[in-house]
Design a protein around this motif. Structure first.
Motif, short mmCIF file in Angstrom:
data_model
loop_
_atom_site.label_atom_id
_atom_site.label_comp_id
_atom_site.label_asym_id
_atom_site.label_seq_id
_atom_site.Cartn_x
_atom_site.Cartn_y
_atom_site.Cartn_z
N ILE A 15 0.92 -1.25 -0.10
CA ILE A 15 -0.19 -0.02 -0.02
C ILE A 15 1.05 1.07 -0.07
CG2 ILE A 15 -1.34 1.36 1.65
CD1 ILE A 15 -2.58 -1.24 2.46
N GLN A 42 -5.83 5.53 -12.64
CA GLN A 42 -6.96 4.84 -12.04
C GLN A 42 -6.09 3.10 -12.00
OE1 GLN A 42 -10.32 5.77 -12.00
NE2 GLN A 42 -10.68 3.47 -10.91
N LEU A 45 -5.27 3.44 -8.02
CA LEU A 45 -6.44 3.92 -7.16
C LEU A 45 -7.12 2.10 -7.39
CD1 LEU A 45 -7.74 6.90 -7.68
CD2 LEU A 45 -6.68 6.73 -5.56
N ASP A 46 -7.04 1.58 -7.57
CA ASP A 46 -7.95 0.50 -7.91
C ASP A 46 -6.91 -1.50 -7.21
OD1 ASP A 46 -9.16 -0.16 -11.05
OD2 ASP A 46 -9.78 1.16 -9.78
N LEU A 48 -5.11 0.31 -4.76
CA LEU A 48 -4.81 0.22 -3.52
C LEU A 48 -5.85 -0.15 -2.73
CD1 LEU A 48 -3.06 2.06 -1.77
CD2 LEU A 48 -4.15 4.57 -2.13
N VAL A 49 -7.08 0.39 -3.28
CA VAL A 49 -8.33 -1.05 -2.71
C VAL A 49 -8.29 -2.22 -3.03
CG1 VAL A 49 -10.90 -0.59 -3.09
CG2 VAL A 49 -9.63 1.10 -4.05
N THR A 50 -7.50 -2.91 -3.28
CA THR A 50 -7.45 -4.30 -3.59
C THR A 50 -6.92 -4.42 -2.22
OG1 THR A 50 -7.72 -4.39 -6.12
CG2 THR A 50 -7.01 -6.11 -4.38
N MET A 52 -5.92 -2.33 0.32
CA MET A 52 -7.05 -2.66 1.20
C MET A 52 -7.86 -3.08 2.12
SD MET A 52 -5.82 1.26 2.00
CE MET A 52 -7.25 1.85 3.36
N GLN A 53 -8.44 -3.87 0.88
CA GLN A 53 -9.48 -4.44 1.13
C GLN A 53 -8.65 -5.76 1.75
OE1 GLN A 53 -11.63 -5.53 -2.50
NE2 GLN A 53 -13.01 -4.27 -1.99
N THR A 56 -8.11 -5.49 5.26
CA THR A 56 -8.70 -5.68 6.41
C THR A 56 -9.26 -7.54 6.79
OG1 THR A 56 -10.04 -4.02 4.95
CG2 THR A 56 -11.67 -5.08 5.93
#
Lengths: 291, 125
Positions: A15, A42, A45-46, A48-50, A52-53, A56
Motif C-alpha cells: 500500500i 486509476q 487506485l484500484d 490500492l483499494v484491493t 486495502m480490502q 481488512t
C-alpha cells in the motif's frame, strides 16, 4: 485470494508503495507540468483499494487469531485456578488432617501409657504387702522386676512419641511451601486475568502459618552424636567445636554414627541396594537398623 | 535452691505432655505449662515460685529465643535457669541460643536420662 497468503506487513508495504507511485503520478498534475494519465492513476487506485480490502481481511483474520489466543489463555487460567483451588488446597487440608490424626493417635497411646504407669505402682504396693505375709520373696522380686521393666517400656513408648512433634513440624514446613506455591500460582493467574476484559482477578487470601512456629528441617533420628558436641560446647564455651552447620551434614553424621555402631551386625548395602535383589535384607536386618 | 517448680513452654500439646511425664518420673511434682513465649511470660508474672523453664524454640507469637531474651532482660526473672529443648541442631542456632542466655540445650528427640543430666548440670552450677 492471493492477498490472504500475504502477511499484514507485506500488504502495508505494498500500500505504501502504491501510495508513493500514486503521489509521483499526481505530483506533475499538481505542479501542472505534465498532463495526468487517468488510466495509470486509476490502475494504482484500484490496486490500492484491493490491497486495502486485503488488509481488512487480514486484520479480521488476525483478530480471530487473537481471540483464539485469548480463549486459550482464559481456558488455561481456569485450569490453573481449578488446580489452585482444588489440588493444592486439598493437599493443605490433607496435611492438616495428618497432623490432627497423629496428634489424636499419640494422645490415645499416651493415655494407655499413663494408665499402665499408674497401675504398675498400685501392683507394686500390693505385692509389697503380700510379701510381708508370704515367703515367696524370690517370685515376688521377679514379678517386681518384670513390672519395673514394663514401666520402662511404657516410658520408652512415651520417648518415641516425640515423633509427633517432629512430623508436625515437617508437615507445617510442607504446608508453608504449598502455600507459597499457591500464592505464586494465584499471582500468575491474576496476571493472565488481565486478558479478560472487565473482569477482576480473585483476591489472594490464604491462611498464614507463623514461620516461627515450626522447623521444616526437623528430623527424627538419634541425636546422641550431636548432643555430645552440644554438651562440649556448653561445658567449654568453645564455639570452634565441630558441630555441623548444615542440616544434611547433621543427618549424615548421625546416620553414619548409627551405622558405625551396628555395622558388625548387618550389611547396610544389602538393605538398600536395589540392584542386588538376591541379597535382600531380612526383617531382622531392618529391625537391627531401627533398633 | 527451693523446691523446683517447672514451666514447660511448647506449642505442641504432645511435647508438653511428654516433658511433663518425664519430669514427673524424675520426681518433680510442681509443673506449669504454656503454649508459647508470651503466655510463658504471663505465667511467670502471675504464678509464684516458678524457678526453672524448659522451653521449645519454634513457637508462634513469641518463640523460644525471644522468650529467653525477654526473661534475661527482665529484672525479676533474669536469673531463672532455662533449658532449651528443640529440633534445631545446627551450630549457628545453638550458639545463638547460648548467647541469648540459655543454660543448656537439648536436641529432640531426647531421652529422660539426657533431660535429667541437663537439669542436674544446670542446678549444680
Amino acid at each position: 485470494m492471493s492477498q490472504n497468503k500475504e502477511g499484514v506487513i507485506t500488504i502495508i508495504e505494498t500500500i505504501v508503495n502504491e501510495l508513493t507511485i500514486l503521489i509521483d503520478e499526481i505530483r506533475p498534475f499538481i505542479e501542472q507540468t505534465k498532463p495526468i494519465d487517468h488510466n495509470h492513476v486509476q490502475q494504482h487506485l484500484d490496486n490500492l483499494v484491493t490491497k486495502m480490502q486485503g488488509l481488512t481481511d487480514k486484520t479480521h483474520l488476525t483478530y480471530e487469531l487473537i481471540q483464539v489466543v485469548i480463549n486459550s489463555i482464559h481456558s488455561s487460567r481456569n485450569e490453573l485456578k481449578k488446580s489452585v483451588d482444588g489440588l493444592l488446597k486439598k493437599t493443605g487440608v490433607q496435611l492438616k488432617k495428618i497432623t490432627t490424626t497423629t496428634e489424636e493417635a499419640t494422645n490415645k497411646i499416651l493415655d494407655v501409657a499413663e494408665e499402665l504407669d499408674a497401675e504398675q505402682l498400685v501392683i507394686i504396693e500390693k505385692l509389697d504387702s503380700l510379701k510381708s505375709n508370704n515367703n515367696q520373696e524370690d517370685i515376688i522380686e521377679d514379678i517386681k522386676k518384670m513390672i519395673f521393666k514394663n514401666q520402662d517400656a511404657a516410658f520408652t513408648i512415651i520417648d518415641y512419641l516425640q515423633f509427633q512433634d517432629i512430623t508436625a513440624q515437617q508437615i507445617s514446613g510442607a504446608y508453608a511451601l504449598l502455600s507459597d506455591t499457591e500464592k505464586t500460582l494465584l499471582y500468575v493467574s491474576n496476571l493472565l486475568k488481565e486478558f479478560d476484559f472487565g473482569e477482576e482477578g480473585p483476591e489472594i487470601v490464604l491462611p498464614e502459618i507463623d514461620p516461627k512456629s515450626f522447623n521444616a528441617n526437623a528430623i527424627f533420628i538419634d541425636k546422641g552424636n550431636i548432643q555430645n558436641l552440644i554438651d562440649d560446647l556448653f561445658e567449654t564455651g568453645d564455639t570452634d567445636i565441630d558441630i555441623p552447620n548444615d542440616h544434611n551434614d547433621i543427618e549424615l553424621k548421625d546416620l553414619q554414627a548409627s551405622v558405625a555402631d551396628s555395622e558388625d551386625d548387618f550389611d547396610i548395602d544389602a538393605l538398600f541396594n536395589d540392584n542386588n535383589s538376591g541379597n535382600q535384607a531380612s526383617q531382622d536386618d531392618i529391625d537391627k537398623l531401627f533398633s | 535452691m527451693a523446691e523446683l517448680k517447672f514451666l514447660i513452654v511448647d506449642d505442641s500439646p504432645t511435647m508438653r505432655r511428654i516433658v511433663f511425664n518425664t519430669l514427673k518420673r524424675l520426681g518433680y511434682a510442681h509443673i506449669e505449662e504454656a503454649e508459647q513465649g508470651q503466655e510463658a511470660m504471663d505465667k511467670l508474672k502471675t504464678i509464684p515460685g516458678i524457678n526453672f523453664v524448659v522451653t521449645d524454640w519454634n513457637m508462634p507469637v513469641m518463640d523460644g529465643l525471644q522468650l529467653v531474651q525477654e526473661i534475661r532482660a527482665s529484672g525479676e526473672f533474669s536469673k531463672i535457669p532455662i533449658l532449651m529443648v528443640t529440633t534445631r541442631s545446627v551450630k549457628d542456632d545453638i550458639i545463638e541460643a547460648m548467647k541469648a542466655g540459655v543454660n543448656n540445650y537439648i536436641v529432640k528427640p531426647f531421652t529422660p536420662d539426657v533431660l535429667k543430666a541437663k537439669i542436674d548440670a544446670i542446678l549444680s552450677k
